[in-house]
Design an enzyme around this catalytic site. Structure first.
Site, mmCIF file in Angstrom:
data_model
loop_
_atom_site.group_PDB
_atom_site.id
_atom_site.type_symbol
_atom_site.label_atom_id
_atom_site.label_comp_id
_atom_site.label_asym_id
_atom_site.label_seq_id
_atom_site.Cartn_x
_atom_site.Cartn_y
_atom_site.Cartn_z
ATOM 1 N N ARG A 93 0.840 -1.208 0.000
ATOM 2 C CA ARG A 93 0.000 0.000 0.000
ATOM 3 C C ARG A 93 0.877 1.260 0.000
ATOM 4 N NH1 ARG A 93 -4.599 1.716 4.483
ATOM 5 N NH2 ARG A 93 -4.936 3.816 3.712
ATOM 6 N N ASN A 147 -10.465 -4.141 -1.163
ATOM 7 C CA ASN A 147 -10.401 -3.043 -2.124
ATOM 8 C C ASN A 147 -9.487 -3.346 -3.300
ATOM 9 O OD1 ASN A 147 -12.092 -0.968 -1.225
ATOM 10 N ND2 ASN A 147 -10.679 -0.441 0.421
ATOM 11 N N CYS A 168 -18.804 -1.726 1.158
ATOM 12 C CA CYS A 168 -17.958 -0.603 1.551
ATOM 13 C C CYS A 168 -18.642 0.098 2.709
ATOM 14 C CB CYS A 168 -17.828 0.363 0.378
ATOM 15 S SG CYS A 168 -16.926 1.867 0.812
ATOM 16 N N HIS A 198 -16.485 4.202 -3.886
ATOM 17 C CA HIS A 198 -15.688 5.392 -3.546
ATOM 18 C C HIS A 198 -15.945 6.543 -4.529
ATOM 19 C CE1 HIS A 198 -12.685 2.961 -0.844
ATOM 20 N NE2 HIS A 198 -13.954 2.849 -0.490
ATOM 21 N N TYR A 252 -14.603 10.871 -0.801
ATOM 22 C CA TYR A 252 -13.630 10.535 -1.840
ATOM 23 C C TYR A 252 -13.775 11.432 -3.079
ATOM 24 C CZ TYR A 252 -12.083 6.151 0.382
ATOM 25 O OH TYR A 252 -11.542 5.221 1.235
HETATM 26 C C1 G6P Z 1 -12.908 3.701 4.071
HETATM 27 C C2 G6P Z 1 -13.217 2.830 2.912
HETATM 28 C C3 G6P Z 1 -12.537 1.522 2.958
HETATM 29 C C4 G6P Z 1 -11.074 1.707 3.189
HETATM 30 C C5 G6P Z 1 -10.812 2.514 4.411
HETATM 31 C C6 G6P Z 1 -9.359 2.857 4.522
HETATM 32 O O1 G6P Z 1 -13.738 3.433 5.094
HETATM 33 O O2 G6P Z 1 -14.581 2.632 2.717
HETATM 34 O O3 G6P Z 1 -12.762 0.855 1.761
HETATM 35 O O4 G6P Z 1 -10.450 0.456 3.320
HETATM 36 O O5 G6P Z 1 -11.551 3.665 4.456
HETATM 37 O O6 G6P Z 1 -9.082 3.212 5.824
HETATM 38 P P1 G6P Z 1 -7.608 3.233 6.393
HETATM 39 O O7 G6P Z 1 -7.784 3.474 7.835
HETATM 40 O O8 G6P Z 1 -6.982 1.909 6.051
HETATM 41 O O9 G6P Z 1 -6.897 4.351 5.676
HETATM 42 MN MN MN Z 2 -14.639 1.337 0.931
#
Ligand code: G6P
Ligand code: MN
Length: 432
Positions: A93, A147, A168, A198, A252
């Site tokens: 990531r 994702n 989601c 998103h 987003y």
């Molecule tokens: C949101 C999205 C998820 C994503 C997450 C990331 O809630 O809907 O799809 O995985 O944020 O969060 P993070 O804490 O990993 O940055």
């Molecule tokens: Mn999501």
């Protein structure tokens, strides 16, 4: 007997899911809950799995939690399989985010180039899982939280007979935001949602059965808001723009509507605190320290600092709607099948759907308003090419995927990002 399996069971999100299953036991009596992870995740699986067992024990429910690194043992005869895995873990990531940023392009794990790269690693793994499911639990439902959830769900729909839908936390968070503004419960709020994962917009917002759309949009304009996901920087949209849009955009969308400001912010933020992936790696480290405490028997509130907070609410209520043939309406990722004629039937959209034992039946939406149509269609073109590239490993298709994305402003830079991405992701790309 009701057997549920979670792939990526060693994720820090697991207490979220367990809590959801415990809370819904009356309607969704999970007798066997299997948490699966790969060898590299075995340590985390053990820590979070032991917490899961303590949570179940405290509940007194007749649910058995099983931990394993042997996926097939878990899949045999499963009823529901959920996924929350991350191929290449947080390290991958971090590359997804950092490489585009070097070129002044958004580095985000699902929107833009990052979503492309995550899909290239993830789709082959999920299609492989589907092949195992065909042998071991062909009737099971695959509930995908991995994702980029919309893209992954579309890939499965196109290349596998396994029944699936993508979930989601985003839409549910928007409803919670609306509930918060009106001081009501989440269940008192209904909104119509349309778009891609998103990339959703809400309208026809009702609170306790009263349409409040215009009023809510005005409140939103005054607070310069978008929905409040923990992982998205809090930069306000111009009030006049929100009024003109007349729809409630997921946070987003700021990556598109304030693309310069958001990249600028990411650049500064990543210099000061690291990319979001570096930050979540640290949050995760702390969470696992907390999980290790043998006294802990519930989901700690620290989990709320993750973007996916409350996702079990979405996951468990949808699973229950399938299992109990409830015919409830939920926002899910599912093939369009005529919900709007502005997208292909097999294109996965994120929209309200009636959920029953047969799965998701999207509600008719009609034409996409022209003000959001072009954006949705161009991101869908990116998604389609991304899926084709992930399945074929074809370089030209990959290059085109990145080149058509509205947030990648130069095809020259698209090529550079792609080459760097492919170089650092070699171990995860058998198809290339
Ligand atoms: C949101 C999205 C998820 C994503 C997450 C990331 O809630 O809907 O799809 O995985 O944020 O969060 P993070 O804490 O990993 O940055
Ligand atoms: Mn999501």
């Amino acid at each position: 007997k009701l057997k549920v399996v979670t792939l990526g069971g060693g994720s820090s999100y697991t207490p979220e899911l367990i809590e959801g299953f415990i809370r819904r036991y009356d309607e969704l009596p999970v007798t066997d809950y299997w948490l699966v992870d790969i060898d590299a995740g075995a340590e985390k699986l053990k820590i979070v799995g032991e917490l899961a067992k303590r949570m179940v024990k405290k509940s007194g429910l007749p649910m058995t939690v099983h931990l394993t690194t042997h996926r097939n043992e878990a899949l045999f005869d499963a009823d529901f399989v959920t996924t929350q895995l991350r191929v290449g873990q947080q390290e991958a990531r971090i590359h997804d985010e950092a490489i585009p940023l070097k070129y002044g392009v958004l580095g985000q794990e699902t929107t833009g180039a990052g979503g492309f790269m995550k899909a290239q690693r993830t789709i082959p793994v999920l299609l492989d899982l589907c092949r195992d499911m065909e042998r071991l639990c062909p009737e099971a439902w695959l509930i995908n939280f991995t994702n980029p959830a919309g893209i992954v769900t579309e890939a499965i729909g196109k290349y596998s007979p396994i029944k699936t839908l993508g979930i989601c936390s985003g839409a549910n968070n928007m409803m919670m935001d609306i509930a918060g503004v009106y001081g009501v419960e989440r269940r008192d709020v209904y909104a119509r949602v349309m778009g891609l994962n998103h990339l959703i917009f809400a309208d026809q917002i009702a609170v306790q059965g009263q349409d409040v759309t215009a009023e809510f949009i005005e409140k939103l304009a005054k607070s310069a808001g978008g929905s409040s996901l923990k992982n998205i920087p809090d930069i306000g949209l111009p009030p006049d723009f929100i009024r003109a849009l007349g729809l409630f955009p997921l946070s987003y969308l700021k990556y598109f509507y304030l693309s310069r400001e958001m990249v600028e912010h990411s650049l500064q933020d990543s210099k000061a605190h690291g990319t979001r992936g570096e930050q979540t790696r640290e949050i995760e480290r702390q969470l696992f320290e907390i999980y290790k405490n043998p006294q802990l028997e519930s989901k700690p509130k620290e989990l709320e600092s993750r973007g996916g907070a409350y996702y079990s609410e979405t996951a468990c209520s949808i699973i229950s709607s399938i299992y109990n043939d409830k015919k409830e309406i939920h926002v899910v990722n599912t093939p369009n099948r005529g919900a709007t004629r502005d997208l292909d039937d097999e294109s996965v959209v994120e929209t309200n759907a009636m959920i029953d034992r047969q799965g998701a039946h999207p509600l008719a939406y009609g034409r996409l308003p022209v003000k959001i149509r072009g954006l949705i269609q161009s991101v869908k073109a990116f998604e389609e090419l991304t899926i084709e590239a992930a399945v074929t490993g074809d370089y030209s298709t990959a290059l085109m995927a990145l080149s058509v994305h509205p947030l990648i402003p130069s095809v020259d830079i698209a090529g550079k990002i792609l080459d760097e991405y492919l170089a650092v992701n070699r171990p995860f790309l058998p198809q290339y």
